[in-house]
Motif scaffolding. Structure first.
Motif, PDB file in Angstrom:
ATOM      1  N   UNK A 291      90.464-100.355 113.200  1.00 26.73           N
ATOM      2  CA  UNK A 291      89.023-100.507 113.001  1.00 26.73           C
ATOM      3  C   UNK A 291      88.482 -99.385 112.112  1.00 26.73           C
ATOM      4  N   UNK A 292      87.598 -99.752 111.202  1.00 28.12           N
ATOM      5  CA  UNK A 292      86.999 -98.799 110.265  1.00 28.12           C
ATOM      6  C   UNK A 292      85.494 -99.019 110.254  1.00 28.12           C
ATOM      7  N   UNK A 293      84.758 -97.936 110.305  1.00 28.70           N
ATOM      8  CA  UNK A 293      83.293 -98.023 110.212  1.00 28.70           C
ATOM      9  C   UNK A 293      82.809 -96.928 109.265  1.00 28.70           C
ATOM     10  N   UNK A 294      82.089 -97.326 108.238  1.00 32.35           N
ATOM     11  CA  UNK A 294      81.542 -96.387 107.256  1.00 32.35           C
ATOM     12  C   UNK A 294      82.616 -95.475 106.664  1.00 32.35           C
ATOM     13  N   UNK A 329      92.196-104.551 102.828  1.00 33.96           N
ATOM     14  CA  UNK A 329      92.292-103.777 101.581  1.00 33.96           C
ATOM     15  C   UNK A 329      90.938-103.467 100.940  1.00 33.96           C
ATOM     16  N   UNK A 330      89.915-104.253 101.273  1.00 32.39           N
ATOM     17  CA  UNK A 330      88.587-103.990 100.725  1.00 32.39           C
ATOM     18  C   UNK A 330      88.018-102.658 101.213  1.00 32.39           C
ATOM     19  N   UNK A 331      88.589-102.133 102.316  1.00 28.63           N
ATOM     20  CA  UNK A 331      88.131-100.833 102.834  1.00 28.63           C
ATOM     21  C   UNK A 331      88.678 -99.677 102.002  1.00 28.63           C
ATOM     22  N   UNK A 332      89.602 -99.973 101.070  1.00 28.55           N
ATOM     23  CA  UNK A 332      90.315 -98.939 100.333  1.00 28.55           C
ATOM     24  C   UNK A 332      89.970 -98.982  98.854  1.00 28.55           C
ATOM     25  N   UNK A 519      88.896 -91.799 106.217  1.00 28.10           N
ATOM     26  CA  UNK A 519      88.764 -90.577 106.991  1.00 28.10           C
ATOM     27  C   UNK A 519      89.258 -90.792 108.416  1.00 28.10           C
ATOM     28  N   UNK A 520      89.990 -89.844 108.918  1.00 23.05           N
ATOM     29  CA  UNK A 520      90.492 -89.959 110.283  1.00 23.05           C
ATOM     30  C   UNK A 520      91.732 -90.823 110.417  1.00 23.05           C
ATOM     31  N   UNK A 521      92.275 -91.321 109.304  1.00 22.73           N
ATOM     32  CA  UNK A 521      93.511 -92.115 109.340  1.00 22.73           C
ATOM     33  C   UNK A 521      94.613 -91.330 108.632  1.00 22.73           C
ATOM     34  N   UNK A 522      95.714 -91.135 109.331  1.00 19.81           N
ATOM     35  CA  UNK A 522      96.837 -90.378 108.806  1.00 19.81           C
ATOM     36  C   UNK A 522      98.108 -91.231 108.826  1.00 19.81           C
TER      37      UNK A 522
END
Length: 549
Positions: A291-294, A329-332, A519-522
């Motif tokens: 999950x990704x937000x902002x 992929x649209x989040x990237x 951010x916050x994804x490693x």
């Protein structure tokens, strides 16, 4: 970092569970392979509340032990250990959690004329064995070994560092680049030249500068192609040779071993260290989506719809699964997605696991001192350089090798716990098996058993009675490795170890420091620096990056 005591670990565990009951973990790790578990152990020891989610019913990813047939326990995918970093063994106190590595006794290469090449841990015996083929090579062997140890020692510190970005102007990156330049500058000119050769030459071309015995060069060059879609004469394979040479057991470079109980024991030991530090580990918990937000990772969704919130998400999966399946992929950024799509997997290997009612009848070396000593190490079906290159030629055109390179171990000889009394397990890694088969050859589901036959036929050429010994057979194609173990295109290293996919380019330029555009994804798997093998370094490095160390 010293191992945590039991009492403090229990108190830390209670505190972290209390935090997670509030509805959010500090860290969720996607994938319970050995790198994900390593990251979990270090993060939990640093006081983070950690949850590991593993899709399969058993921990370990490709470093796993399973009872495939009743009474026979196989290291199903990965099967030998050497690259596991000594600092991880020490810092996580893995022997206290059951880790025991049994050194392999050497490498035995049977030859078509009935002779063989047998290199053992006994230095004098190895020199005599090589001298029987080439006195000149016996003299060169020691000097070559010293050279590769020097090169391994030069590269070894790089395994534990976050690669600097050469395009960055940050003081930290510039300092790391300057440090690397100074280390290279301190090498004698001859060693500088050697390092450049190792980064650019083929394994065979590099070995040609040292040796003349064809069987010796073929067997040594095999380490340069493992896990790559390259032949022993392909430029760049000399580095892969060095990559495997950096393995060590108890401080001895180029040492390989078997783990008592199979390679799954490594994962279980790391998992036990993580649990002791307070990490929570769930199996049969496949992640459906990150999950990704902002622009920030906020949690994961399991395939049963359960949502788990976290401040940090760490993926031990490869880039294709992480960025193109678990994320939209649209989040990237478009350029990042394009780089991920260009990242090369090109799986080239398969595995055949055999349950035997007795030992195969390889002809022992003339100087074998006793019993089955030559079967207690690795058995390499690599009789000549041309044999190895022809195996690759078939793969180039989308066909599995009809006469493949096969690397064999019989772990039940040194670890009787993995097979019933008097019986044995035989692990056969092979190349080449291209993920993409040529049109007209059918799918891997159609070709699986014929592929298994080709591997057994290659072994039977040197051990004629092996077919009569087989009780059960498990054949794993690149497609099986992708389906069951999540290795895209069946690549055992989460992507090729080629020069354009190493160090600050792994997995993609600008994102080689375990961070991602989210951010916050490693990332912490083998697709990150320093690459594949049962090493643990990507997991440890990623944890240190998250902790700011």
């Amino acid at each position: 970092m010293s191992p945590a005591g039991t009492g403090s670990s229990q108190r830390g565990c209670a505190l972290r569970l209390q935090r997670s009951r509030g509805g959010i973990y500090d860290v969720v790790i996607v994938g319970g392979g050995h790198n994900g578990l390593t990251a979990a152990a270090y993060l939990a020891r640093a006081g983070r509340s950690v949850l590991v989610l593993e899709r399969r019913h058993v921990l370990g990813g490709a470093a796993v032990t399973e009872e495939v047939f009743p009474g026979f326990r196989f290291s199903v995918c990965s099967y030998v250990v050497s690259l596991l970093r000594p600092e991880i063994i020490r810092e996580l106190d893995l022997p206290a959690h059951g880790l025991e590595i049994l050194p392999l006794e050497g490498t035995f290469t049977p030859l078509p004329d009935g002779r063989s090449l047998w290199r053992t841990s006994d230095h004098g015996q190895t020199r005599r064995a090589i001298a029987a083929h080439s006195p000149r090579d016996a003299e060169a062997y020691d000097e070559y070994g010293r050279l590769m140890v020097e090169m391994g020692r030069f590269v070894k510190p790089l395994l534990g560092m976050r690669p600097p970005d050469p395009t960055s102007r940050s003081p930290a990156d510039l300092a790391r680049l300057l440090s690397l330049a100074r280390r290279f500058e301190r090498l004698p000119p001859a060693r500088q030249h050697t390092l450049v050769k190792l980064m650019t030459m083929s394994a065979v071309d590099f070995l040609d500068e040292w040796f003349e015995c064809d069987a010796l060069k073929a067997t040594m060059a095999a380490s340069g192609v493992i896990g790559t879609f390259l032949g022993v004469r392909s430029p760049g394979t000399a580095y892969v040779l060095l990559h495997h040479y950096m393995g060590e057991i108890d401080g001895a470079f180029r040492s390989w071993g078997l783990c008592r109980g199979g390679t799954g024991s490594i994962s279980e030991a790391i998992g036990a260290a993580a649990r002791l530090a307070g990490a929570e580990i769930r199996t049969s918990a496949p992640v459906e989506r990150i999950q990704v937000r902002n622009g920030r990772a906020t949690g994961v969704v399991l395939d049963d719809g359960d949502e788990i919130r976290a401040r940090t998400i760490v993926s031990s999966l490869d880039p294709r699964l992480t960025f193109l399946r678990l994320l939209d992929p649209k989040e990237l950024p478009d350029e990042f997605v394009a780089d991920v799509r260009r990242y090369r997997f090109r799986g080239s290997s398969g595995k055949v696991n055999l349950a035997l009612d007795g030992l195969p009848d390889f002809t022992p070396p003339a100087d074998a001192a006793h019993g089955h000593a030559h079967l207690r190490g690795a058995i390499s079906i690599s009789p000549s350089v041309d044999y190895m290159e022809r195996a690759y030629d078939e793969a180039k055109y989308g066909r599995y090798s009809r006469q493949p390179y096969v690397d064999i171990v019989i772990p039940s000889l040194t670890d009787p716990s993995v097979a019933p009394p008097g019986r044995h397990v035989m692990s056969c890694f092979m190349q080449y098996a291209p993920y993409h088969l040529a049109d007209g050859d059918g799918s891997w589901d159609v070709q699986r058993e014929a592929f298994g036959d080709a591997v057994v036929d290659a072994i039977a050429r040197f051990a004629p009675g092996v077919r009569d010994r087989i009780l059960h057979r498990q054949v794993l194609t690149p497609l099986d490795l992708e389906r069951e173990w999540g290795l895209s295109e069946g690549n055992i290293f989460h992507g090729e170890l080629s020069l354009e996919q190493l160090f600050f380019l792994r997995p993609v330029p600008g994102w080689a420091r375990y961070t991602t555009p989210i951010r916050g994804l490693y990332m912490c798997g083998s697709a990150t620096h320093p690459g594949g093998g049962i090493m643990g370094a990507p997991g440890r490095n990623a944890a240190r990056a998250i902790l700011g160390r």
